[in-house]
Design an enzyme around this catalytic site. Structure first.
Site, PDB file in Angstrom:
ATOM      1  N   ASP A  52      11.493   5.688  17.644  1.00  0.00           N
ATOM      2  CA  ASP A  52      11.766   4.320  17.194  1.00  0.00           C
ATOM      3  C   ASP A  52      11.394   4.163  15.726  1.00  0.00           C
ATOM      4  O   ASP A  52      10.218   4.099  15.378  1.00  0.00           O
ATOM      5  CB  ASP A  52      10.954   3.315  18.024  1.00  0.00           C
ATOM      6  CG  ASP A  52      11.256   1.883  17.587  1.00  0.00           C
ATOM      7  OD1 ASP A  52      12.277   1.345  18.040  1.00  0.00           O
ATOM      8  OD2 ASP A  52      10.497   1.319  16.776  1.00  0.00           O
ATOM      9  N   TYR A  57      10.708   0.720   7.765  1.00  0.00           N
ATOM     10  CA  TYR A  57       9.543   1.610   7.836  1.00  0.00           C
ATOM     11  C   TYR A  57       9.568   2.658   6.713  1.00  0.00           C
ATOM     12  O   TYR A  57       8.600   3.423   6.563  1.00  0.00           O
ATOM     13  CB  TYR A  57       9.464   2.338   9.189  1.00  0.00           C
ATOM     14  CG  TYR A  57       9.360   1.439  10.404  1.00  0.00           C
ATOM     15  CD1 TYR A  57       9.096   0.068  10.279  1.00  0.00           C
ATOM     16  CD2 TYR A  57       9.521   1.953  11.687  1.00  0.00           C
ATOM     17  CE1 TYR A  57       9.018  -0.749  11.399  1.00  0.00           C
ATOM     18  CE2 TYR A  57       9.424   1.126  12.808  1.00  0.00           C
ATOM     19  CZ  TYR A  57       9.191  -0.212  12.656  1.00  0.00           C
ATOM     20  OH  TYR A  57       9.115  -1.024  13.765  1.00  0.00           O
ATOM     21  N   LYS A  82      16.686  -0.033  12.863  1.00  0.00           N
ATOM     22  CA  LYS A  82      16.838  -1.493  12.849  1.00  0.00           C
ATOM     23  C   LYS A  82      17.272  -1.970  11.464  1.00  0.00           C
ATOM     24  O   LYS A  82      16.879  -1.362  10.469  1.00  0.00           O
ATOM     25  CB  LYS A  82      15.497  -2.179  13.203  1.00  0.00           C
ATOM     26  CG  LYS A  82      14.749  -1.516  14.354  1.00  0.00           C
ATOM     27  CD  LYS A  82      13.452  -2.211  14.721  1.00  0.00           C
ATOM     28  CE  LYS A  82      12.656  -1.397  15.718  1.00  0.00           C
ATOM     29  NZ  LYS A  82      11.752  -0.403  15.149  1.00  0.00           N
ATOM     30  N   HIS A 115      16.111  -6.539  13.498  1.00  0.00           N
ATOM     31  CA  HIS A 115      14.650  -6.398  13.503  1.00  0.00           C
ATOM     32  C   HIS A 115      13.941  -7.727  13.822  1.00  0.00           C
ATOM     33  O   HIS A 115      12.979  -7.758  14.594  1.00  0.00           O
ATOM     34  CB  HIS A 115      14.182  -5.846  12.154  1.00  0.00           C
ATOM     35  CG  HIS A 115      12.919  -5.052  12.237  1.00  0.00           C
ATOM     36  ND1 HIS A 115      12.656  -3.979  11.427  1.00  0.00           N
ATOM     37  CD2 HIS A 115      11.836  -5.175  13.038  1.00  0.00           C
ATOM     38  CE1 HIS A 115      11.459  -3.482  11.732  1.00  0.00           C
ATOM     39  NE2 HIS A 115      10.948  -4.192  12.703  1.00  0.00           N
TER      40      HIS A 115
HETATM   41  N1  NAP Z   1      10.254  -4.481  16.271  1.00  0.00           N
HETATM   42  C1  NAP Z   1       9.173  -4.800  15.614  1.00  0.00           C
HETATM   43  O1  NAP Z   1       9.074  -5.831  14.959  1.00  0.00           O
HETATM   44  C2  NAP Z   1       7.989  -3.880  15.681  1.00  0.00           C
HETATM   45  C3  NAP Z   1       6.748  -4.301  15.193  1.00  0.00           C
HETATM   46  C4  NAP Z   1       5.673  -3.421  15.297  1.00  0.00           C
HETATM   47  C5  NAP Z   1       5.872  -2.171  15.861  1.00  0.00           C
HETATM   48  N2  NAP Z   1       7.102  -1.778  16.293  1.00  0.00           N
HETATM   49  C6  NAP Z   1       7.330  -0.430  16.872  1.00  0.00           C
HETATM   50  O2  NAP Z   1       6.397  -0.211  17.926  1.00  0.00           O
HETATM   51  C7  NAP Z   1       5.645   0.965  17.656  1.00  0.00           C
HETATM   52  C8  NAP Z   1       4.257   0.872  18.248  1.00  0.00           C
HETATM   53  O3  NAP Z   1       3.573  -0.251  17.770  1.00  0.00           O
HETATM   54  P1  NAP Z   1       2.368  -0.177  16.695  1.00  0.00           P
HETATM   55  O4  NAP Z   1       2.559   1.021  15.860  1.00  0.00           O
HETATM   56  O5  NAP Z   1       2.292  -1.498  16.032  1.00  0.00           O
HETATM   57  O6  NAP Z   1       1.050  -0.076  17.561  1.00  0.00           O
HETATM   58  P2  NAP Z   1       0.516   0.675  18.873  1.00  0.00           P
HETATM   59  O7  NAP Z   1       1.422   1.757  19.308  1.00  0.00           O
HETATM   60  O8  NAP Z   1       0.148  -0.395  19.824  1.00  0.00           O
HETATM   61  O9  NAP Z   1      -0.851   1.291  18.325  1.00  0.00           O
HETATM   62  C9  NAP Z   1      -0.883   2.250  17.318  1.00  0.00           C
HETATM   63  C10 NAP Z   1      -2.322   2.370  16.824  1.00  0.00           C
HETATM   64  O10 NAP Z   1      -3.134   2.845  17.891  1.00  0.00           O
HETATM   65  C11 NAP Z   1      -3.685   4.118  17.560  1.00  0.00           C
HETATM   66  N3  NAP Z   1      -3.539   4.951  18.774  1.00  0.00           N
HETATM   67  C12 NAP Z   1      -2.450   5.600  19.218  1.00  0.00           C
HETATM   68  N4  NAP Z   1      -2.683   6.226  20.374  1.00  0.00           N
HETATM   69  C13 NAP Z   1      -3.967   5.987  20.676  1.00  0.00           C
HETATM   70  C14 NAP Z   1      -4.780   6.372  21.757  1.00  0.00           C
HETATM   71  N5  NAP Z   1      -4.324   7.126  22.749  1.00  0.00           N
HETATM   72  N6  NAP Z   1      -6.083   5.934  21.761  1.00  0.00           N
HETATM   73  C15 NAP Z   1      -6.564   5.164  20.760  1.00  0.00           C
HETATM   74  N7  NAP Z   1      -5.814   4.761  19.710  1.00  0.00           N
HETATM   75  C16 NAP Z   1      -4.524   5.163  19.667  1.00  0.00           C
HETATM   76  C17 NAP Z   1      -2.872   4.644  16.399  1.00  0.00           C
HETATM   77  O11 NAP Z   1      -3.655   5.421  15.526  1.00  0.00           O
HETATM   78  P3  NAP Z   1      -3.238   6.919  15.011  1.00  0.00           P
HETATM   79  O12 NAP Z   1      -1.820   6.864  14.539  1.00  0.00           O
HETATM   80  O13 NAP Z   1      -4.228   7.130  13.908  1.00  0.00           O
HETATM   81  O14 NAP Z   1      -3.437   7.815  16.196  1.00  0.00           O
HETATM   82  C18 NAP Z   1      -2.469   3.349  15.698  1.00  0.00           C
HETATM   83  O15 NAP Z   1      -3.519   2.889  14.879  1.00  0.00           O
HETATM   84  C19 NAP Z   1       5.685   1.036  16.118  1.00  0.00           C
HETATM   85  O16 NAP Z   1       5.279   2.283  15.617  1.00  0.00           O
HETATM   86  C20 NAP Z   1       7.114   0.690  15.859  1.00  0.00           C
HETATM   87  O17 NAP Z   1       7.951   1.783  16.123  1.00  0.00           O
HETATM   88  C21 NAP Z   1       8.153  -2.626  16.217  1.00  0.00           C
END
Ligand code: NAP
Length: 278
Positions: A52, A57, A82, A115
């Site tokens: 994704d 990004y 997106k 998005h």
């Molecule tokens: N459509 C939208 O508006 C939108 C908005 C936000 C996000 N997204 C998408 O959703 C994806 C995921 O959301 P997100 O990146 O905001 O947050 P997330 O996946 O909820 O959390 C990521 C964070 O958690 C840490 N992490 C990952 N695995 C872990 C584990 N097993 N234990 C402890 N910590 C862990 C990561 O650190 P490290 O990387 O240092 O391991 C990072 O700091 C994004 O990457 C993006 O593709 C979309």
């Protein structure tokens, strides 16, 4: 819901007939170049088949390079990108799509999303996505951060129901209203920030994790799956990328699913789709 326990391969059938994996790697805040290439290749080696990204990004080129070099045939991968907010509108979305497609180095994008529901623009953006799908350049089209009224608006305007709505979704934000509407209209919900951006220090989740011999991340991702929600955890660390794929081999009891739902506080880590200015 098909193939609930099938790790990596299989996943829900979208309302356009395409199949999308239950698990994907999120790459927001993952740097273009080495960092994103390493994360994507590690994920693919682990078994992930869905990535994704987004124009916003600024890492589509790295994602594209990793796809070409990962050794898995293109047709086995599912790539989402997106259209970013400043590019919304009919003609500008078509142009932005071409740029994303070039950066990714792909002929066809598996899933293209709006998005954010930018007021006054998202209807025309949706029409551009419908056009791209008709042209065969995108397999599935969907939206992100759409509330029920945004969804109803584009459905009334075009008659075309998005295949996917990617929303902020986790135990502190359980989004019952959007989920209910999505189920009634055959829209697949996909969770962003499923791991609450790493804020996993919640006593109930820790207690459940201990009981199942799993990590909190695995409990939360399993909870997504049991509600029929696709999940896309982000990590740049190999051991976490592997850990985050480890939720296909156990089942949460109905009581535990409900208990996790009880953590809801309608708490957003990201912006409110009805009140944002970017
Ligand atoms: N459509 C939208 O508006 C939108 C908005 C936000 C996000 N997204 C998408 O959703 C994806 C995921 O959301 P997100 O990146 O905001 O947050 P997330 O996946 O909820 O959390 C990521 C964070 O958690 C840490 N992490 C990952 N695995 C872990 C584990 N097993 N234990 C402890 N910590 C862990 C990561 O650190 P490290 O990387 O240092 O391991 C990072 O700091 C994004 O990457 C993006 O593709 C979309």
């Amino acid at each position: 819901m098909s193939d609930l326990n099938g790790p990596f391969s299989g996943g829900p059938t979208l309302n356009d007939g395409a199949t999308m994996p239950w698990l994907g790697l999120g790459v927001w805040q993952t740097k273009d170049g080495e960092e994103v290439i390493h994360a994507v290749k590690t994920a693919v080696e682990t078994g992930y088949r869905s990535i994704d990204t987004a124009a916003g990004y600024n890492n589509e080129e790295g994602v594209g390079q990793a796809i070409r070099e990962c050794g898995v045939p293109r047709e086995e991968l599912f790539i989402t990108t997106k259209v970013r907010n400043p590019d919304q509108g009919y003609e500008s979305t078509l142009k932005a799509f071409e740029i994303s497609r070039k950066k990714l180095g792909l002929d066809v994008i598996d899933l293209y999303l709006i998005h954010w529901p930018v007021a006054g623009k998202y209807r025309d953006t949706w029409k551009a996505l419908i056009h791209l799908q008709k042209e065969g350049l995108v397999r599935s089209i969907g939206v992100s951060n759409f509330q029920v009224h945004h969804l109803q608006d584009i459905i009334d305007d075009t008659g075309v129901v998005p295949a996917v709505n990617q929303i902020e979704f986790h135990p502190l934000l359980t989004q019952r209203e959007v989920l209910k509407f999505a189920k009634a209209h055959d829209i697949q919900v996909e969770a962003w920030s499923p791991l609450m951006q790493g804020n996993l220090d919640i006593p109930l989740l820790k207690e459940i994790a201990e009981r199942y011999g799993k990590t909190v991340a695995q409990i939360v991702l399993r909870w997504d799956l049991q509600q029929g929600v696709i999940t896309i955890p982000k990590s740049v660390h190999a051991e976490r990328i592997v850990e985050n794929a480890g939720f296909f081999d156990f089942t949460l009891s109905d009581d535990d699913v409900k208990a996790i739902e009880g953590l809801n506080q309608n708490h957003r880590f990201g912006p409110d789709p009805d009140n944002f200015n970017f």
